[in-house]
Design a protein around this motif. Structure first.
Motif, PDB file in Angstrom:
ATOM      1  N   LEU A   1       2.364   2.417 -12.396  1.00 53.37           N
ATOM      2  CA  LEU A   1       2.293   2.269 -10.951  1.00 53.37           C
ATOM      3  C   LEU A   1       3.692   2.457 -10.390  1.00 53.37           C
ATOM      4  O   LEU A   1       4.646   1.828 -10.861  1.00 53.37           O
ATOM      5  CB  LEU A   1       1.768   0.875 -10.582  1.00 53.37           C
ATOM      6  CG  LEU A   1       1.762   0.514  -9.087  1.00 53.37           C
ATOM      7  CD1 LEU A   1       0.784   1.397  -8.314  1.00 53.37           C
ATOM      8  CD2 LEU A   1       1.421  -0.963  -8.889  1.00 53.37           C
ATOM      9  N   LEU A   2       3.820   3.306  -9.384  1.00 50.63           N
ATOM     10  CA  LEU A   2       5.122   3.566  -8.804  1.00 50.63           C
ATOM     11  C   LEU A   2       5.702   2.318  -8.144  1.00 50.63           C
ATOM     12  O   LEU A   2       4.997   1.563  -7.483  1.00 50.63           O
ATOM     13  CB  LEU A   2       5.013   4.681  -7.751  1.00 50.63           C
ATOM     14  CG  LEU A   2       4.629   6.085  -8.237  1.00 50.63           C
ATOM     15  CD1 LEU A   2       4.555   7.033  -7.049  1.00 50.63           C
ATOM     16  CD2 LEU A   2       5.621   6.593  -9.261  1.00 50.63           C
ATOM     17  N   ALA A   3       6.999   2.122  -8.324  1.00 48.27           N
ATOM     18  CA  ALA A   3       7.804   1.158  -7.555  1.00 48.27           C
ATOM     19  C   ALA A   3       7.271  -0.276  -7.599  1.00 48.27           C
ATOM     20  O   ALA A   3       7.223  -0.946  -6.573  1.00 48.27           O
ATOM     21  CB  ALA A   3       7.927   1.631  -6.108  1.00 48.27           C
ATOM     22  N   VAL A   4       6.916  -0.766  -8.783  1.00 43.72           N
ATOM     23  CA  VAL A   4       6.441  -2.152  -8.886  1.00 43.72           C
ATOM     24  C   VAL A   4       7.531  -3.125  -8.454  1.00 43.72           C
ATOM     25  O   VAL A   4       7.275  -4.062  -7.682  1.00 43.72           O
ATOM     26  CB  VAL A   4       5.970  -2.475 -10.325  1.00 43.72           C
ATOM     27  CG1 VAL A   4       5.673  -3.974 -10.460  1.00 43.72           C
ATOM     28  CG2 VAL A   4       4.744  -1.669 -10.682  1.00 43.72           C
TER      29      VAL A   4
ATOM     30  N   GLY B   1       8.611   2.601  -2.488  1.00 42.83           N
ATOM     31  CA  GLY B   1       7.454   1.753  -2.311  1.00 42.83           C
ATOM     32  C   GLY B   1       7.364   1.088  -0.939  1.00 42.83           C
ATOM     33  O   GLY B   1       6.514   0.238  -0.733  1.00 42.83           O
ATOM     34  N   THR B   2       8.209   1.497  -0.001  1.00 43.24           N
ATOM     35  CA  THR B   2       8.201   0.854   1.305  1.00 43.24           C
ATOM     36  C   THR B   2       8.011   1.833   2.464  1.00 43.24           C
ATOM     37  O   THR B   2       8.107   1.449   3.611  1.00 43.24           O
ATOM     38  CB  THR B   2       9.493   0.060   1.554  1.00 43.24           C
ATOM     39  OG1 THR B   2      10.598   0.983   1.644  1.00 43.24           O
ATOM     40  CG2 THR B   2       9.756  -0.927   0.440  1.00 43.24           C
ATOM     41  N   VAL B   3       7.748   3.117   2.179  1.00 51.13           N
ATOM     42  CA  VAL B   3       7.576   4.108   3.243  1.00 51.13           C
ATOM     43  C   VAL B   3       6.240   4.787   3.128  1.00 51.13           C
ATOM     44  O   VAL B   3       5.381   4.684   4.024  1.00 51.13           O
ATOM     45  CB  VAL B   3       8.708   5.161   3.225  1.00 51.13           C
ATOM     46  CG1 VAL B   3       8.461   6.228   4.293  1.00 51.13           C
ATOM     47  CG2 VAL B   3      10.064   4.498   3.475  1.00 51.13           C
ATOM     48  N   PHE B   4       6.009   5.509   2.034  1.00 51.63           N
ATOM     49  CA  PHE B   4       4.755   6.224   1.859  1.00 51.63           C
ATOM     50  C   PHE B   4       3.743   5.365   1.136  1.00 51.63           C
ATOM     51  O   PHE B   4       2.570   5.658   1.193  1.00 51.63           O
ATOM     52  CB  PHE B   4       4.983   7.515   1.077  1.00 51.63           C
ATOM     53  CG  PHE B   4       5.476   8.649   1.937  1.00 51.63           C
ATOM     54  CD1 PHE B   4       4.591   9.587   2.411  1.00 51.63           C
ATOM     55  CD2 PHE B   4       6.799   8.754   2.282  1.00 51.63           C
ATOM     56  CE1 PHE B   4       5.028  10.640   3.203  1.00 51.63           C
ATOM     57  CE2 PHE B   4       7.248   9.798   3.075  1.00 51.63           C
ATOM     58  CZ  PHE B   4       6.364  10.745   3.534  1.00 51.63           C
TER      59      PHE B   4
ATOM     60  N   ASP C   1       0.798  -1.226   0.000  1.00 55.31           N
ATOM     61  CA  ASP C   1       0.000   0.000   0.000  1.00 55.31           C
ATOM     62  C   ASP C   1       0.831   1.277   0.000  1.00 55.31           C
ATOM     63  O   ASP C   1       0.389   2.293   0.502  1.00 55.31           O
ATOM     64  CB  ASP C   1      -0.955   0.001   1.208  1.00 55.31           C
ATOM     65  CG  ASP C   1      -1.965   1.138   1.152  1.00 55.31           C
ATOM     66  OD1 ASP C   1      -2.395   1.474   0.034  1.00 55.31           O
ATOM     67  OD2 ASP C   1      -2.311   1.689   2.213  1.00 55.31           O
ATOM     68  N   ALA C   2       2.024   1.254  -0.543  1.00 53.92           N
ATOM     69  CA  ALA C   2       2.748   2.517  -0.701  1.00 53.92           C
ATOM     70  C   ALA C   2       2.092   3.319  -1.827  1.00 53.92           C
ATOM     71  O   ALA C   2       1.292   2.793  -2.598  1.00 53.92           O
ATOM     72  CB  ALA C   2       4.212   2.236  -1.018  1.00 53.92           C
ATOM     73  N   GLY C   3       2.428   4.600  -1.919  1.00 57.39           N
ATOM     74  CA  GLY C   3       1.772   5.483  -2.879  1.00 57.39           C
ATOM     75  C   GLY C   3       1.766   4.926  -4.299  1.00 57.39           C
ATOM     76  O   GLY C   3       2.790   4.457  -4.804  1.00 57.39           O
TER      77      GLY C   3
END
Length: 405
Positions: A183-186, A402-405, A111-113
């Motif tokens: 999609l960001l940071a797949v 993909g691991t913080v926000f 569920d990151a941004g």
């Protein structure tokens, strides 16, 4: 480092440390001593009014649920988890709890941004859904399809073997992501799932749902403190995060450096947040309640320092950038600017919570922070973002893995 100092480092894994260091950041902001932000406490009342208006619009009877991943599974008026739950015919409450934990863990960790342009097309309603709700529905559909299970005979589970072999291509397909739907940071999300599988095996666990059994066993009198859930989450899943700060052999996860914090203490300059771990802890409460376990001291957990809550305070003018040009630049999550923003968010959420309770005449037990967030600050942050920016995006641009926000 002495044993005493090692204990001080381990204390950074507790929500009390998150709250204390956030409060210290707020005090620096009120004194005008922060590097990047100023704080205008006179704007808090107007911000609270805005949040209260949002609460009354969304929950006119004030029957507010917890801020948890389960809210995002409702699409077009239908709670998709409830539908899946009914059709799954779980043999008992324990099996249901394990499956719920399996789903919650992967869904929260994914569920990151998402970014402003990504959408998930829901085959049932025909809607195209973005951001957190879209990510939630996509993860639920992937879970229902057995993507996270290595046993085709038991698709509604998440196990270490399947997580270890999950790749970016399979995840992108599940999220319907591609050049026309970015999609960001797949790859970062896929790597996180791989590390989750590895960490489960290292801990001697077959699936995230094994944590449900562990917590039920810990609730010997039928009650469990919310802080204990976070402790277990950090203990079991702490090793999945990308290599960041490790001090005295303790991996500190979502903890970052700021030069002005706790200057005289053994852990000087360290600011913990544990945002995804706390978001997960909030989301693990309800399955325990469904199984008859009473979860207490929920307000031991803190508000979540992410861009909806943080954006609320920027957009309401409670905090402001000292250098307005910073709004035009992208910022690393470990930068002093982002650390200040996130810490101020945690502290100010407590302030807003107190104001909202006072105006509604509710106690902390009647209206815990988890309900203020849901009712609440997260929804108000999204609402004001849409009012101020056409894409409804955050007021600051963060470079995320993909691991913080």
């Amino acid at each position: 480092m002495s044993d005493q100092n090692t204990d001080a480092v381990r204390a950074l894994l507790k929500p009390a440390a998150v709250r204390a260091r956030a409060q210290e950041m707020l005090e620096l902001g009120l004194a005008g001593k922060l590097l990047h932000f100023s704080v205008d406490a006179t704007r808090l009342d107007a911000c609270a009014d805005y949040v209260l208006d949002t609460i009354k619009a969304n929950y006119p009877t004030l029957d507010i649920p917890f801020h948890a991943r389960w809210r995002h599974f409702s699409v077009a008026g239908v709670d998709r988890w409830s539908v899946l739950d009914l059709t799954a015919h779980f043999p008992d409450a324990m099996a249901r709890g394990r499956a719920a934990y399996d789903l919650a863990v992967v869904s929260v960790l994914l569920d990151a941004g998402a970014g402003p342009d990504w959408r998930y097309r829901d085959a049932v309603s025909g809607q195209s859904i973005g951001r957190s709700e879209g990510l939630a529905l996509a993860s639920l559909d992937m879970f229902a399809a057995g993507l996270f299970s290595s046993d085709q005979a038991e698709p509604l589970r998440v196990d270490a073997a399947a997580l270890k072999r999950l790749d970016g291509a399979a995840l992108a397909e599940g999220f319907q992501a591609g050049p026309g739907n970015p999609l960001l940071a797949v790859e970062g999300r896929a790597a996180l799932m791989n590390r989750l599988g590895e960490e489960l095996e290292r801990q001697g666990l077959k699936r995230p749902g094994d944590l449900f059994d562990r917590l039920v066993s810990a609730a010997e009198t039928g009650t469990l403190r919310a802080g204990h859930i976070l402790t277990e989450v950090l203990s079991i899943f702490g090793g999945i995060w990308p290599s960041r700060l490790t001090v005295a052999g303790v991996a500190l996860g979502d903890t970052w450096r700021h030069p002005l914090i706790a200057e005289a203490e053994p852990t000087a300059g360290l600011v913990p947040f544990h945002k995804l771990s706390q978001w997960l802890s909030y989301s693990l409460i309800e399955p325990l309640q469904w199984a008859g376990i009473a979860v207490i001291d929920i307000d031991d957990l803190t508000g979540l320092p992410e861009y909806r809550n943080g954006g609320l305070f920027l957009d309401c003018g409670v905090i402001a950038l000292k250098d307005e040009s910073d709004a035009t630049r992208a910022h690393e999550v470990g930068s002093a600017l982002v650390v200040e923003w996130r810490a101020l968010t945690v502290a100010l959420l407590d302030e807003i919570g107190m104001l909202i309770r006072k105006r509604l005449g509710r106690t902390a037990e009647e209206l815990p922070l988890a309900k203020v967030l849901e009712g609440g600050t997260w929804a108000a942050g999204r609402r004001i973002a849409r009012e101020k920016r056409g894409d409804g995006g955050p007021p600051l641009t963060i470079i995320s893995d993909g691991t913080v926000f």
